[in-house]
Design an enzyme around this catalytic site. Structure first.
Site, short mmCIF file in Angstrom:
data_model
loop_
_atom_site.label_atom_id
_atom_site.label_comp_id
_atom_site.label_asym_id
_atom_site.label_seq_id
_atom_site.Cartn_x
_atom_site.Cartn_y
_atom_site.Cartn_z
N ASP A 86 0.84 -1.19 0.00
CA ASP A 86 0.00 0.00 0.00
C ASP A 86 0.88 1.25 0.00
O ASP A 86 2.00 1.22 0.53
CB ASP A 86 -0.89 0.00 1.25
CG ASP A 86 -2.17 0.83 1.09
OD1 ASP A 86 -2.09 1.93 0.53
OD2 ASP A 86 -3.23 0.37 1.55
N TYR B 187 -14.45 5.56 -13.13
CA TYR B 187 -14.38 4.41 -12.23
C TYR B 187 -15.08 3.20 -12.85
O TYR B 187 -14.53 2.09 -12.86
CB TYR B 187 -15.03 4.75 -10.88
CG TYR B 187 -15.14 3.55 -9.97
CD1 TYR B 187 -14.03 3.08 -9.28
CD2 TYR B 187 -16.35 2.86 -9.81
CE1 TYR B 187 -14.11 1.96 -8.45
CE2 TYR B 187 -16.44 1.75 -8.99
CZ TYR B 187 -15.33 1.31 -8.32
OH TYR B 187 -15.41 0.19 -7.51
N PRO C 233 -17.81 -6.58 -5.82
CA PRO C 233 -18.73 -6.15 -4.76
C PRO C 233 -19.73 -5.11 -5.25
O PRO C 233 -19.51 -4.44 -6.27
CB PRO C 233 -17.79 -5.52 -3.71
CG PRO C 233 -16.39 -5.89 -4.14
CD PRO C 233 -16.45 -6.09 -5.61
#
Length: 252
Positions: free
Chosen positions: A37, A156, A186
């Site tokens: 990250d 997106y 999701p």
């Protein structure tokens, strides 16, 4: 619970949010965790070690090829193998909803760099190590939005649609080497970032819940079971597929 015992899992974007939920769940199943990250993953490493797991945090920019290569090399140096890559890092909750005419090209390019180029680069970084052992799983994280054409987030939605295609083509290329590539998609999850984005919650929550067969908010924990399925031998003969988890808003 040891479906993932001694498996080495790299999770990008895992220092917080849904990625951290994935890390905790995989660690609880016995996996060694690599938190990759741009944010500091040290606090989560400490938490996972408190659970008895082995974990490391690597400062990683998934859109940068050298950074991704360093990530893979560091994982190999520490653990000697890479079993699973979860391409979770993405730009989403920080975005402001707007018409496509108002999306600045620099913002478009940034979303594509992280959300599309990132999974491509990271998969390319780990694939040689997986191929050398004749096994490995790559899990790309998409979204239910490409199936709906959600407005106000064209960059997106486009990026997550690209992930569906990337998964299918990559699965064809890597299948002969014993690697599987699947997508977890999701719905609107009440992650830390989404909760903090008041506009997104106000505009999307009610219509999304109304579209679901199971009419409630989706929580990060709702993704744990499907993720473990894709990461473990439970899905050994499955590749190129997309598993949508959104309470029945998209029935794919």
């Amino acid at each position: 619970m040891d479906r993932m015992k001694n498996k080495v899992v790299i999770i990008t974007g895992a220092a917080q949010g849904i990625g951290a939920t994935y890390a905790r769940a995989l660690a609880a199943e016995g996996a060694h965790i690599v938190i990759a990250d741009v944010l500091d993953g040290a606090p989560l490493v400490e938490e996972l070690e408190g659970m008895g797991a082995e974990a490391i945090a690597l400062k990683t920019d998934v859109s940068d090829e050298a950074s991704a290569s360093t990530m893979a090399a560091a994982a190999m140096e520490r653990f000697g193998q890479i079993d699973v890559l979860v391409n979770n890092a993405a730009i989403y909750a920080s975005l402001k909803m707007k018409g496509f005419e108002d999306i600045d090209l620099s913002e478009w390019d940034k979303v594509m760099a992280v959300n599309v180029r990132g999974p491509f680069i990271c998969a390319r970084a780990v694939a040689p190590h997986m191929k050398a052992r004749g096994q490995g799983r790559i899990i790309n994280i998409s979204s239910g939005t490409p199936f709906k054409g959600t407005p106000g987030l064209l960059h997106y939605v486009t990026s997550k649609g690209a992930i569906l295609a990337l998964t299918r083509a990559l699965a064809r290329e890597l299948g002969d080497f014993g690697l599987s590539v699947n997508t977890l998609a999701p719905g609107l999850v009440l992650s830390e970032g989404v909760v903090a984005n008041a506009e997104m919650r106000e505009r999307l929550t009610a219509p999304v819940i109304a579209s679901r067969a199971i009419k409630r908010d989706q929580m990060p924990g709702d993704l744990i079971g499907p993720l473990l399925f894709l990461a473990s031998d439970d899905s050994a003969f499955m590749t190129g597929e997309t598993v949508v988890v959104d309470g029945g808003s998209v029935m794919h």
